[in-house]
Write a protein that holds these residues in place. Sequence first.
Motif, PDB file in Angstrom:
ATOM      1  N   SER A  28     -19.127  27.448  32.862  1.00  0.00           N
ATOM      2  CA  SER A  28     -19.270  26.079  32.431  1.00  0.00           C
ATOM      3  C   SER A  28     -20.601  25.733  31.887  1.00  0.00           C
ATOM      4  O   SER A  28     -21.520  26.582  32.520  1.00  0.00           O
ATOM      5  CB  SER A  28     -18.714  24.915  32.983  1.00  0.00           C
ATOM      6  N   TYR A  29     -20.997  25.136  30.928  1.00  0.00           N
ATOM      7  CA  TYR A  29     -22.280  24.395  30.543  1.00  0.00           C
ATOM      8  C   TYR A  29     -22.371  23.126  30.507  1.00  0.00           C
ATOM      9  O   TYR A  29     -21.350  22.262  30.069  1.00  0.00           O
ATOM     10  CB  TYR A  29     -22.757  25.317  29.343  1.00  0.00           C
ATOM     11  N   VAL A  30     -23.672  22.779  30.156  1.00  0.00           N
ATOM     12  CA  VAL A  30     -23.848  21.207  29.933  1.00  0.00           C
ATOM     13  C   VAL A  30     -24.908  20.898  29.149  1.00  0.00           C
ATOM     14  O   VAL A  30     -26.186  21.545  29.344  1.00  0.00           O
ATOM     15  CB  VAL A  30     -24.234  20.408  31.429  1.00  0.00           C
ATOM     16  N   LEU A  31     -24.720  20.528  27.924  1.00  0.00           N
ATOM     17  CA  LEU A  31     -25.804  19.944  26.937  1.00  0.00           C
ATOM     18  C   LEU A  31     -26.191  18.664  27.030  1.00  0.00           C
ATOM     19  O   LEU A  31     -25.440  17.796  27.110  1.00  0.00           O
ATOM     20  CB  LEU A  31     -24.992  20.409  25.438  1.00  0.00           C
ATOM     21  N   HIS A  32     -27.503  18.287  27.376  1.00  0.00           N
ATOM     22  CA  HIS A  32     -27.917  17.025  27.624  1.00  0.00           C
ATOM     23  C   HIS A  32     -29.199  16.763  26.732  1.00  0.00           C
ATOM     24  O   HIS A  32     -30.028  17.614  26.483  1.00  0.00           O
ATOM     25  CB  HIS A  32     -28.100  16.780  29.224  1.00  0.00           C
ATOM     26  N   ALA A  33     -29.413  15.344  26.647  1.00  0.00           N
ATOM     27  CA  ALA A  33     -30.658  14.972  26.061  1.00  0.00           C
ATOM     28  C   ALA A  33     -31.131  13.743  26.804  1.00  0.00           C
ATOM     29  O   ALA A  33     -30.231  12.942  27.405  1.00  0.00           O
ATOM     30  CB  ALA A  33     -30.589  14.832  24.829  1.00  0.00           C
ATOM     31  N   GLY A  34     -32.305  13.513  26.791  1.00  0.00           N
ATOM     32  CA  GLY A  34     -32.754  12.398  27.568  1.00  0.00           C
ATOM     33  C   GLY A  34     -33.019  12.165  29.197  1.00  0.00           C
ATOM     34  O   GLY A  34     -33.694  11.450  29.676  1.00  0.00           O
ATOM     35  N   ARG A  35     -32.548  13.514  29.824  1.00  0.00           N
ATOM     36  CA  ARG A  35     -32.744  13.588  31.195  1.00  0.00           C
ATOM     37  C   ARG A  35     -34.111  13.701  31.600  1.00  0.00           C
ATOM     38  O   ARG A  35     -34.987  14.314  30.945  1.00  0.00           O
ATOM     39  CB  ARG A  35     -32.045  14.745  31.828  1.00  0.00           C
ATOM     40  N   GLY A  36     -34.654  13.003  32.440  1.00  0.00           N
ATOM     41  CA  GLY A  36     -35.984  12.992  32.869  1.00  0.00           C
ATOM     42  C   GLY A  36     -37.156  12.086  32.126  1.00  0.00           C
ATOM     43  O   GLY A  36     -38.017  11.903  32.164  1.00  0.00           O
ATOM     44  N   TYR A  37     -36.454  11.113  31.204  1.00  0.00           N
ATOM     45  CA  TYR A  37     -37.287  10.170  30.426  1.00  0.00           C
ATOM     46  C   TYR A  37     -36.535   8.931  30.636  1.00  0.00           C
ATOM     47  O   TYR A  37     -36.556   8.190  29.640  1.00  0.00           O
ATOM     48  CB  TYR A  37     -36.952  10.702  28.776  1.00  0.00           C
ATOM     49  N   GLU A  38     -36.339   8.474  31.682  1.00  0.00           N
ATOM     50  CA  GLU A  38     -36.097   7.222  32.127  1.00  0.00           C
ATOM     51  C   GLU A  38     -36.879   6.098  31.789  1.00  0.00           C
ATOM     52  O   GLU A  38     -38.262   6.183  31.801  1.00  0.00           O
ATOM     53  CB  GLU A  38     -35.917   7.177  33.723  1.00  0.00           C
ATOM     54  N   GLY A  39     -36.422   5.216  30.990  1.00  0.00           N
ATOM     55  CA  GLY A  39     -37.201   4.057  30.598  1.00  0.00           C
ATOM     56  C   GLY A  39     -37.763   4.230  29.164  1.00  0.00           C
ATOM     57  O   GLY A  39     -38.150   3.294  28.422  1.00  0.00           O
ATOM     58  N   LEU A  40     -37.697   5.489  28.813  1.00  0.00           N
ATOM     59  CA  LEU A  40     -38.203   5.807  27.456  1.00  0.00           C
ATOM     60  C   LEU A  40     -36.784   6.242  26.319  1.00  0.00           C
ATOM     61  O   LEU A  40     -36.834   6.228  25.278  1.00  0.00           O
ATOM     62  CB  LEU A  40     -38.992   6.974  27.388  1.00  0.00           C
TER      63      LEU A  40
END
Length: 219
Positions: free
Chosen positions: A193-205
């Motif tokens: 399985s795989y996970v495509l993600h965006a915005g991780r590690g950019y909390e608040g932005l």
Amino acid sequence: MERILKMTISSFMLCLLLVACNGEDNNHGEEESQESVEGSSTENGGSDDDQAEPSELSVEESGDTSGTEQPSSNEGELPENQLGLSIGDTAHLKNDYREYEITLNSVEITEKAGEEPSLEGNYVIVDVTLTNLSDEAAYAADAFSTTFLSTEAEGYAVPWFYVDGVAEEWTEEIAPGGSQTGVLLYDMEVSDSYVLHAGRGYEGLSNQISFEFSTNEVE
């Protein structure tokens, strides 16, 4: 006769003295009356100059904000995180620059990208559509700058790249409300399985989005 004349002169001088004294008393009385009036005016709010219409307070001083435009309470607010989405779903992504919708159309897993074999195990090619929800033009490359692929939701993630003939560069400008479809290419280790993600590690932005899929779901 001389005595009468002296008495007459004395009477005349006395009359003049009385008149003079009476005039001084009247002037003194008028001055006291004027001072009394002025003192009363001062005690009751000041002189005519002092009783000019009071100047209006600024909004900040008075605390009254009625009739003034206030910033929206939602200004700068980020959408909720959307995690664990599937192939075919659409996510709402917003950062401190632009706002988008990202749809994961399909996924392909292959050992070669064109004539180039995978260095990590296999290539994962995700077909996505990006819609620009901002009021200004945008570039997909900027929107996907925080988009990574991993084998676990919080695991080590790798960036996408392009290979001529397989995954082209995202160079076209997207007008407000416009969309663009293309692929993101990842060289990944073999996994179930795989996970495509965006915005991780950019909390608040930026808010966070993620799509999860297994090898059984891909082409």
